[in-house]
Scaffold this motif. Structure first.
Motif, PDB file in Angstrom:
ATOM      1  N   TRP A 110     -14.918   2.486   8.649  1.00 21.15           N
ATOM      2  CA  TRP A 110     -13.573   3.007   8.829  1.00 21.15           C
ATOM      3  C   TRP A 110     -12.585   2.121   8.086  1.00 21.15           C
ATOM      4  N   THR A 111     -11.504   2.725   7.633  1.00 18.42           N
ATOM      5  CA  THR A 111     -10.464   1.983   6.930  1.00 18.42           C
ATOM      6  C   THR A 111      -9.101   2.446   7.424  1.00 18.42           C
ATOM      7  N   TYR A 112      -8.021   1.897   6.855  1.00 27.40           N
ATOM      8  CA  TYR A 112      -6.690   2.246   7.344  1.00 27.40           C
ATOM      9  C   TYR A 112      -5.659   2.118   6.227  1.00 27.40           C
ATOM     10  N   THR A 113      -4.521   2.745   6.461  1.00 17.37           N
ATOM     11  CA  THR A 113      -3.360   2.631   5.579  1.00 17.37           C
ATOM     12  C   THR A 113      -2.201   2.080   6.399  1.00 17.37           C
ATOM     13  N   PRO A 114      -1.613   0.958   6.002  1.00 11.71           N
ATOM     14  CA  PRO A 114      -0.469   0.430   6.749  1.00 11.71           C
ATOM     15  C   PRO A 114       0.765   1.307   6.546  1.00 11.71           C
ATOM     16  N   PHE A 123      10.791   9.234   8.033  1.00 10.14           N
ATOM     17  CA  PHE A 123      10.523   8.629   9.334  1.00 10.14           C
ATOM     18  C   PHE A 123      10.899   7.156   9.262  1.00 10.14           C
ATOM     19  N   SER A 124      12.181   6.904   9.004  1.00  9.28           N
ATOM     20  CA  SER A 124      12.589   5.543   8.668  1.00  9.28           C
ATOM     21  C   SER A 124      12.514   4.582   9.844  1.00  9.28           C
ATOM     22  N   THR A 125      12.497   5.101  11.074  1.00 12.08           N
ATOM     23  CA  THR A 125      12.444   4.206  12.223  1.00 12.08           C
ATOM     24  C   THR A 125      11.043   4.117  12.804  1.00 12.08           C
ATOM     25  N   GLN A 126      10.043   4.507  12.040  1.00 10.72           N
ATOM     26  CA  GLN A 126       8.658   4.523  12.497  1.00 10.72           C
ATOM     27  C   GLN A 126       7.840   3.512  11.687  1.00 10.72           C
ATOM     28  N   TYR A 127       6.913   2.835  12.365  1.00  8.73           N
ATOM     29  CA  TYR A 127       5.975   1.970  11.652  1.00  8.73           C
ATOM     30  C   TYR A 127       4.672   1.932  12.418  1.00  8.73           C
ATOM     31  N   GLY A 128       3.610   1.569  11.722  1.00  7.36           N
ATOM     32  CA  GLY A 128       2.304   1.501  12.363  1.00  7.36           C
ATOM     33  C   GLY A 128       1.204   1.567  11.331  1.00  7.36           C
ATOM     34  N   LEU A 129       0.194   2.379  11.584  1.00  5.81           N
ATOM     35  CA  LEU A 129      -0.930   2.499  10.669  1.00  5.81           C
ATOM     36  C   LEU A 129      -1.650   3.815  10.905  1.00  5.81           C
ATOM     37  N   SER A 130      -2.351   4.282   9.864  1.00 10.15           N
ATOM     38  CA  SER A 130      -3.229   5.453   9.970  1.00 10.15           C
ATOM     39  C   SER A 130      -4.657   4.990   9.725  1.00 10.15           C
ATOM     40  N   PHE A 131      -5.590   5.406  10.570  1.00  7.64           N
ATOM     41  CA  PHE A 131      -6.989   5.017  10.364  1.00  7.64           C
ATOM     42  C   PHE A 131      -7.861   6.256  10.244  1.00  7.64           C
ATOM     43  N   TYR A 132      -8.956   6.097   9.494  1.00  4.06           N
ATOM     44  CA  TYR A 132      -9.817   7.230   9.165  1.00  4.06           C
ATOM     45  C   TYR A 132     -11.145   6.716   8.616  1.00  4.06           C
ATOM     46  N   PRO A 133     -12.187   7.544   8.628  1.00 12.18           N
ATOM     47  CA  PRO A 133     -13.470   7.117   8.054  1.00 12.18           C
ATOM     48  C   PRO A 133     -13.354   6.940   6.551  1.00 12.18           C
ATOM     49  N   LYS A 136     -12.728   9.845   3.952  1.00  6.12           N
ATOM     50  CA  LYS A 136     -12.411  11.060   4.711  1.00  6.12           C
ATOM     51  C   LYS A 136     -10.923  11.110   5.051  1.00  6.12           C
ATOM     52  N   GLU A 137     -10.080  10.904   4.036  1.00 11.86           N
ATOM     53  CA  GLU A 137      -8.641  10.856   4.269  1.00 11.86           C
ATOM     54  C   GLU A 137      -8.053  12.194   4.696  1.00 11.86           C
ATOM     55  N   GLU A 189       5.060   1.411  25.833  1.00 12.56           N
ATOM     56  CA  GLU A 189       6.043   2.488  25.688  1.00 12.56           C
ATOM     57  C   GLU A 189       6.633   2.476  24.283  1.00 12.56           C
ATOM     58  N   GLY A 190       6.697   3.643  23.673  1.00 14.48           N
ATOM     59  CA  GLY A 190       7.161   3.767  22.292  1.00 14.48           C
ATOM     60  C   GLY A 190       6.034   3.986  21.301  1.00 14.48           C
ATOM     61  N   ILE A 191       4.781   3.693  21.717  1.00  9.25           N
ATOM     62  CA  ILE A 191       3.634   3.912  20.841  1.00  9.25           C
ATOM     63  C   ILE A 191       3.165   5.365  20.981  1.00  9.25           C
ATOM     64  N   VAL A 192       2.911   6.002  19.847  1.00  3.91           N
ATOM     65  CA  VAL A 192       2.460   7.388  19.815  1.00  3.91           C
ATOM     66  C   VAL A 192       1.270   7.483  18.862  1.00  3.91           C
ATOM     67  N   ALA A 193       0.246   8.199  19.265  1.00  2.60           N
ATOM     68  CA  ALA A 193      -0.889   8.516  18.393  1.00  2.60           C
ATOM     69  C   ALA A 193      -0.818   9.994  18.037  1.00  2.60           C
ATOM     70  N   LEU A 194      -1.019  10.318  16.760  1.00  2.00           N
ATOM     71  CA  LEU A 194      -0.937  11.689  16.266  1.00  2.00           C
ATOM     72  C   LEU A 194      -2.183  12.014  15.458  1.00  2.00           C
ATOM     73  N   THR A 195      -2.709  13.211  15.629  1.00  4.79           N
ATOM     74  CA  THR A 195      -3.774  13.662  14.738  1.00  4.79           C
ATOM     75  C   THR A 195      -3.136  14.280  13.503  1.00  4.79           C
ATOM     76  N   GLU A 196      -3.663  13.934  12.335  1.00  2.00           N
ATOM     77  CA  GLU A 196      -3.126  14.431  11.072  1.00  2.00           C
ATOM     78  C   GLU A 196      -4.207  15.188  10.313  1.00  2.00           C
ATOM     79  N   SER A 197      -4.078  16.492  10.275  1.00  2.00           N
ATOM     80  CA  SER A 197      -4.920  17.394   9.473  1.00  2.00           C
ATOM     81  C   SER A 197      -6.414  17.333   9.775  1.00  2.00           C
ATOM     82  N   PRO A 198      -6.810  17.088  11.009  1.00  4.61           N
ATOM     83  CA  PRO A 198      -8.255  17.189  11.278  1.00  4.61           C
ATOM     84  C   PRO A 198      -8.638  18.656  11.467  1.00  4.61           C
TER      85      PRO A 198
END
Length: 357
Positions: A110-114, A123-133, A136-137, A189-198
């Motif tokens: 698995w890898t990630y994009t910061p 989404f200027s007030t958002q930060y985090g990371l996206s992870f995926y196999p 398999k982006e 609180e404030g952390i959100v996980a989202l599925t993107e195009s699965p």
């Protein structure tokens, strides 16, 4: 049916038909660690957490990625070695930001994009990371801090649960095989996980691993860095259809963002000048930041145009007048004119508040 469910707004007064707006955190957090995590932003650090992928018979895919109450990430290596195998091939990755550091453990393969703050203008007030196999982006899990998160209630079902020891609400649209979003509570609180195009096939193969990765989540509020825009009603001028914000905040300056969203509202041309004022929030209210320059000072007599229906940006350096700012909560104040002709204009004060670590 695919639905768009993420709505980040700068206007707290917007109403959505059949929709609700969650505001995880309106003010800067008071601090306190929500868990382990020693990696600096954008770096990798070792842990002895497993990052195990989990396994289950997915059948038709409906059980893949089911969230369990498994324990969260274990304590990070106190030595802070930077990067190492966790014992089963897992690697601790992290992204820092103005409200705290987000980190998870990724297993091998698995890898990630910061996602640094201000990296996406939408989404200027958002930060985090996206992870995926690896490779398999096309399907990803986006794990972010959001100052506001909105959802549409049509076709939405929600359930409560626990992930990595934190209370969560899990949202799914149209009863399909995978969840669409997870909002975290408690110290996260404030952390959100989202599925993107699965799709169902992606979820059937990788859903359990994605769930296990989320069970290693840590949000360390003591590790804060950078700055963030803080929405307030003073950022809006509805009479002329204007919002004012800041991004790319540093101790010595920021980028000013003027967004004119309704060309029919101004009666003339919107203009602003070089002049500005900085104030700092204290226990007794807003106070002017002392200037550091000796003697007289002033601003150029110029007028910058804010095009109708467009977003206009300008880089502002304030260190020449105020020096480099210490950590705190500030606001920059400007005046925008609705200019119709010589001697015929209206003035509108506007301000943008921001947090600086």
């Amino acid at each position: 049916m695919k639905k768009t469910f993420v709505i980040l707004t700068l206007c707290a007064g917007l109403a959505f038909s059949g929709c609700g707006l969650r505001k995880p955190s309106g003010d800067p957090p008071s601090g306190g660690s929500a868990g382990a995590g020693t990696a600096a932003a954008g770096t990798e650090a070792s842990t002895d957490g497993s990052g195990a992928t989990g396994s289950a018979d997915t059948g038709d895919g409906t059980e893949a990625g089911r969230i369990s109450d498994a324990a969260g990430a274990s304590e990070a290596d106190a030595a802070g070695t930077g990067s190492a195998d966790t014992g089963d091939g897992g690697t601790r990755i992290a992204q820092g930001g103005p409200y705290g550091e987000i980190s998870v453990t990724l297993p091998d393969g698995w890898t990630y994009t910061p996602i640094p703050i201000d990296s996406d203008p939408a989404f200027s007030t958002q930060y985090g990371l996206s992870f995926y196999p690896d490779g398999k982006e096309d399907g990803q899990i986006r794990l972010c801090y959001m100052d506001q998160f909105g959802v549409c209630g049509t076709g939405l079902s929600e359930e409560e649960g626990t992930i990595a020891g934190y209370p969560v609400r899990i949202g799914t649209y149209d009863n399909h095989a995978y969840w669409d979003f997870i909002t975290f509570g408690g110290d996260c609180e404030g952390i959100v996980a989202l599925t993107e195009s699965p799709d169902v096939l992606w979820w059937r193969e990788y859903g359990d691993t994605a769930a296990a990765i989320l069970n290693t989540l840590s949000f360390d509020r003591d590790r804060r860095e950078g700055g963030a825009y803080l929405y307030s009603s003073d950022s809006d001028v509805p009479e002329i259809g204007l919002t004012f914000s800041v991004r790319q905040i540093t101790p010595s300056g920021a980028v000013l963002v003027f967004s004119q969203y309704d060309p029919d509202l101004p009666s003339g041309e919107l203009q602003y000048g070089d002049d500005f004022l900085l104030e700092r929030k204290t226990d007794s209210g807003w106070e002017a930041v002392p200037v550091v320059i000796e003697g007289d000072s002033g601003f150029h007599a110029v007028a910058y145009v804010i095009p109708a229906g467009e977003t206009h940006v300008q880089t502002l350096s304030w260190d020449w007048l105020y020096g480099e700012l210490a950590p705190g909560t500030y606001r920059v104040k400007k005046t925008v004119c609705d200019f119709r002709g010589s001697g015929d204009f209206d003035r509108y004060p506007v301000s943008a508040s921001f947090l600086l670590n």
